[in-house]
Every structure is written in structure tokens, then in C-alpha cells.
Scaffold this active site. Sequence first.
Site, PDB file in Angstrom:
ATOM      1  N   CYS A  14      36.329  56.595  51.124  1.00 33.78           N
ATOM      2  CA  CYS A  14      37.641  56.140  51.586  1.00 33.78           C
ATOM      3  C   CYS A  14      38.707  56.350  50.518  1.00 33.78           C
ATOM      4  CB  CYS A  14      37.557  54.670  51.978  1.00 33.78           C
ATOM      5  SG  CYS A  14      39.149  53.980  52.428  1.00 33.78           S
TER       6      CYS A  14
ATOM      7  N   CYS B 114      41.294  53.548  50.226  1.00 32.62           N
ATOM      8  CA  CYS B 114      40.820  52.326  49.567  1.00 32.62           C
ATOM      9  C   CYS B 114      40.741  52.531  48.059  1.00 32.62           C
ATOM     10  CB  CYS B 114      39.421  51.933  50.046  1.00 32.62           C
ATOM     11  SG  CYS B 114      39.155  52.096  51.800  1.00 32.62           S
ATOM     12  N   ASP B 115      40.244  53.685  47.637  1.00 29.99           N
ATOM     13  CA  ASP B 115      39.835  53.836  46.241  1.00 29.99           C
ATOM     14  C   ASP B 115      40.664  54.832  45.428  1.00 29.99           C
ATOM     15  OD1 ASP B 115      37.786  52.065  46.821  1.00 29.99           O
ATOM     16  OD2 ASP B 115      36.436  53.653  47.461  1.00 29.99           O
TER      17      ASP B 115
END
Length: 314
Positions: free
Chosen positions: A132, A135-136
Site C-alpha cells: 500500500c 499507507c507507507d
Amino acid sequence: MRKTIIIGTGPAGLTAAIYLARANLNPLVIEGPEPGGQLTTTTEVENFPGFPEGILGPELMDNMRKQAERFGAEFIRGWVTKVDLSKRPFTLTVEGTGELKAESVIVSTGASAKYLGIPGEKENVGRGVSTCATCDGFFYRGKKIIVVGGGDSAMEEANFLTRFASEVVLVHRRNELRASKIMQDRARANEKISWSLNRTPLEVVADETGVKGLKVRNNETGQEELIEAQGVFVAIGHTPNTKFLDGQLETDEAGYLVVKPGSTETSVPGVFACGDVQDTKYRQAISAAGTGCMAALDCERFLEAAEQAAVTSR
Ligand code: NAP
């Protein structure tokens, strides 16, 4: 006992919740491990009609949830660990809640990111391996990153990651990309992206300080190579979340739920499926939302007919 329970809170489940709540059916919505679904892991959504400037994925999902709540949809968090669809009312076992009964069920559990299944991958998730970018990506400011995959997801992740990374290497197992032309063109025009095509990933190489790179086989020469990087983002598609159904609904060979053409009816009357869990073709937020609406309408009609039948038999 509930008239209807919706499992999953992506665009499909939340649209079904809006429609069923507005029809006064007071749906209970079970939020799984990825509330809001895949859109919460994207950034800008530019193709959802009604937002000429685009909208952030998480914001769109938050709006849909609020809209459903406004009309009386209730939400609980938890994994559905078991279902009994052999008789009505249906029984769902939810971790932390226990058994729930419902006259009808809408399955909108979507699909989850696939992993490569190579050494060093799973054990380094969160330590340099991710599925992701949204997200990261933030954690990789100024670092070199590898994105694996040749589809639209890989192009999108690679482009997005160039906001943070010093360099993004796109690794794909074939010479041809599967991605749509527009997504390929966008990635190819991005100077921060370099290409390592025709390379099969073999191992995520890491030590105690984190990921060091990806070992690949060059399919042209047969030689093994190490592509150095501090992060490996795997973007190779998704698997439908249907395992918990334990084979009680008909699926195709990949595990996607089979619905009657032109409807959301599954192989069990009273159980409906919408969104990516039954869609191997379109997989868009707007098409998921569309099938969510269809599931709600199919479900409403089913409940009406069941009620009529009960009245007649009295
Ligand atoms: P996809 O189209 O199925 O592509 C998966 C890619 O991963 C393929 O290139 C595949 O290689 C590769 N792959 C699969 N398993 C692999 C393995 N074990 N090792 C190495 N490589 C592997 O999946 P997706 O990119 O997630 O897209 C899914 C759907 O969503 C598509 O319909 C896409 O158009 C849509 N989508 C649209 C957008 C957008 O329009 N903004 C963004 C994302 C996704 P091969 O090509 O060799 O099979």
C-alpha cells in the site's frame, strides 16, 4: 434478528447500506479488517463522478459511511469467522460479538492484495515490504523503492511513490505491461521511474536494519541480479475475500462469487453479492457502488416477497 446484514464497507457495501437504510430496513454493517475498503489505500480519486476536482479515497469512503449512518445504518467492527447459509434466518459468527441472525445477507467483502510468496517477503511486511503506497509511501522519503507488477495498480503505485522516493524501479516479470495505455504513458513520462522488465522476483533481501533489495532472475539471460532498494512495494493484484464463506456460495476457480447475470443474486436465495468480491472485470469504485445499489434493491424485493409468502401461508 436483523432483516439484513451487510458484510464489508467498501463502496459496494456502503452504497447498499445507504439504499437499505433509506428503505427503513435498518441494516447492520460489519466492518472488517480494512474499513472503507481499497479506496482508503489510494490517494486522489479522479474518476468518481460528481467530483470535478477529484476527491481523496478515504474522504470519499468517510462521506459514504456518514451518509449511510444518517439514514439509520448501524456499524460494528469485527471479522466474520463463520457463516451458516444452509437455512434462513442465516447465522453469522463475528469475532468479539458472537452469533448474529439475519433474513438476508449482502456480501461486499472485496478483494485483498496478493503477495509474491517469495522468501523475505512476508517477514518484512512493515519493515520495507508493503502492498500500500498510500499507507507507507511517506516513510520512504529520499529512498530508492522497487514496485513489482505490470498492471494499472503497479503504474499508479510507482507514480505515487515518486512523490517521496529518490528513484522508483518498476520490476515486471514480462516485457509487456498489462496496464492501460494512459497509465503506462503517465509512468513512462515520469523521470524518477526506471524499468526492470522481464525480471522474475526471487527473494526480498533484508538484514536486521531492513530491506536491502530484491533478488530477481533476468529472464533473458537466466542470470540472477540484485536490485538494491530500501523498499519493495508489491502491486500484483488482489484475491477475493470469500474464504470465510467456506464454499457455501458458488465461486469461480479464482474464488470470486458467481452471481446470476444482470443481478446480485448468489447461489443461495437471500444472499447477495456486490463489489469486487464478484467482479473480475471492471473493479472500479463506481461500478462497485453501482452493484451495491443493485444488491440493496434485489435484497429489498427478496424481503418483500418473503414477507408476502409468509402472510399468504398464515
Ligand atoms: P492486474 O491487472 O491483475 O495486474 C497484476 C500484475 O501483477 C500483472 O502485470 C501480473 O503479471 C503481475 N503479477 C501477478 N502475479 C505475479 C507474481 N506472482 N509475480 C510477479 N508478477 C505477478 O492487477 P491490478 O494492477 O491490481 O489491476 C486490477 C484491476 O484494477 C484492473 O482492471 C485495473 O485496470 C484496475 N485498476 C485501475 C486503476 C485506475 O484506473 N486508476 C488503478 C488500479 C487498478 P502478468 O502481466 O505477467 O500477468
